[in-house]
Motif scaffolding. Structure first.
Motif, PDB file in Angstrom:
ATOM      1  N   UNK A  58      41.082  48.001  32.275  1.00  0.00           N
ATOM      2  CA  UNK A  58      40.407  47.515  31.077  1.00  0.00           C
ATOM      3  C   UNK A  58      40.440  46.286  30.625  1.00  0.00           C
ATOM      4  N   UNK A  59      41.736  45.767  30.545  1.00  0.00           N
ATOM      5  CA  UNK A  59      41.774  44.259  29.982  1.00  0.00           C
ATOM      6  C   UNK A  59      41.305  43.264  31.184  1.00  0.00           C
ATOM      7  N   UNK A  60      41.565  43.664  32.443  1.00  0.00           N
ATOM      8  CA  UNK A  60      41.051  42.622  33.366  1.00  0.00           C
ATOM      9  C   UNK A  60      39.543  42.439  33.168  1.00  0.00           C
ATOM     10  N   UNK A  67      45.133  41.520  37.970  1.00  0.00           N
ATOM     11  CA  UNK A  67      46.227  42.310  37.319  1.00  0.00           C
ATOM     12  C   UNK A  67      47.618  41.527  37.388  1.00  0.00           C
ATOM     13  N   UNK A  68      47.552  40.131  37.872  1.00  0.00           N
ATOM     14  CA  UNK A  68      48.640  39.193  37.727  1.00  0.00           C
ATOM     15  C   UNK A  68      47.901  37.978  37.282  1.00  0.00           C
ATOM     16  N   UNK A  69      48.653  37.373  36.230  1.00  0.00           N
ATOM     17  CA  UNK A  69      47.980  36.013  35.699  1.00  0.00           C
ATOM     18  C   UNK A  69      49.027  35.160  35.213  1.00  0.00           C
ATOM     19  N   UNK A  70      48.938  33.885  35.494  1.00  0.00           N
ATOM     20  CA  UNK A  70      49.915  32.979  34.833  1.00  0.00           C
ATOM     21  C   UNK A  70      49.085  32.577  33.443  1.00  0.00           C
ATOM     22  N   UNK A  71      49.959  32.612  32.479  1.00  0.00           N
ATOM     23  CA  UNK A  71      49.566  32.465  31.244  1.00  0.00           C
ATOM     24  C   UNK A  71      50.208  31.258  30.346  1.00  0.00           C
ATOM     25  N   UNK A  72      49.755  31.003  29.271  1.00  0.00           N
ATOM     26  CA  UNK A  72      50.616  29.932  28.451  1.00  0.00           C
ATOM     27  C   UNK A  72      50.499  30.695  27.069  1.00  0.00           C
ATOM     28  N   UNK A  73      51.732  30.777  26.521  1.00  0.00           N
ATOM     29  CA  UNK A  73      51.993  31.364  25.068  1.00  0.00           C
ATOM     30  C   UNK A  73      51.326  30.599  24.053  1.00  0.00           C
ATOM     31  N   UNK A  74      50.506  31.269  23.139  1.00  0.00           N
ATOM     32  CA  UNK A  74      49.952  30.324  22.311  1.00  0.00           C
ATOM     33  C   UNK A  74      50.050  31.160  21.041  1.00  0.00           C
ATOM     34  N   UNK A  91      41.588  31.289  33.005  1.00  0.00           N
ATOM     35  CA  UNK A  91      40.170  30.885  32.822  1.00  0.00           C
ATOM     36  C   UNK A  91      39.840  30.410  31.448  1.00  0.00           C
ATOM     37  N   UNK A  92      40.836  30.050  30.595  1.00  0.00           N
ATOM     38  CA  UNK A  92      40.704  29.623  29.243  1.00  0.00           C
ATOM     39  C   UNK A  92      40.566  30.329  28.275  1.00  0.00           C
ATOM     40  N   UNK A  93      40.578  31.788  28.497  1.00  0.00           N
ATOM     41  CA  UNK A  93      40.302  32.694  27.500  1.00  0.00           C
ATOM     42  C   UNK A  93      41.619  32.953  26.639  1.00  0.00           C
ATOM     43  N   UNK A  94      41.542  32.901  25.325  1.00  0.00           N
ATOM     44  CA  UNK A  94      42.805  33.198  24.324  1.00  0.00           C
ATOM     45  C   UNK A  94      42.542  34.715  23.948  1.00  0.00           C
ATOM     46  N   UNK A  95      43.687  35.142  24.181  1.00  0.00           N
ATOM     47  CA  UNK A  95      43.759  36.537  23.825  1.00  0.00           C
ATOM     48  C   UNK A  95      44.903  37.030  23.190  1.00  0.00           C
TER      49      UNK A  95
END
Length: 131
Positions: A58-60, A67-74, A91-95
């Motif tokens: 659902x989140x994907x 299912x696996x992503x590199x992210x930055x904590x903000x 992809x630039x989306x902030x969630x």
């Protein structure tokens, strides 16, 4: 960094080489925990780089991620008493963490201080930049 609503719980800072799990605390707030200690929130600093695994379908679909992503904590800028802990996908989306599924695991790939040290080292040795 821990959302304001996790201030009700014990917390501690994140450390390198530890795996975290995103859980829903009794207050309803999503936060990271380590191992079997589900009562202590692990606070991950802004700008830390994480590898997330177990992102639900659902989140994907909602955020066009895998299912696996590199992210930055903000930390999002919002009004007081609102959730602010979030991740920025490649992809630039902030969630908000609140919009992710419980059970996602996270490992820290780099702390902000690690990134500053690497940048400083590159500036001291310009031949690395030209290579």
């Amino acid at each position: 960094m821990c959302d304001y609503s996790l201030e009700l719980y014990r917390s501690r800072p994140a450390v390198q080489e530890e795996q975290y799990t995103l859980r829903r605390f009794p207050s309803g707030t999503m936060g990271f925990t380590a191992g079997y200690d589900c009562d202590t929130a692990v606070c991950i600093p802004a700008d830390a780089h994480l590898q997330l695994e177990g992102i639900g379908e659902t989140v994907q679909r909602a955020f066009a991620v895998g299912p696996v992503e590199h992210v930055v904590m903000i930390r999002l800028e919002v009004v007081a008493h609102a959730h602010r802990d979030a991740v920025r996908f490649a992809n630039g989306k902030e969630v908000l963490l609140q919009s992710l599924n419980a059970g996602i695991t996270a490992e820290i790939a780099a702390f902000p201080s690690d990134l500053i040290e690497v940048t400083a080292a590159i500036r001291r040795t310009p031949e690395l930049v030209d290579a």
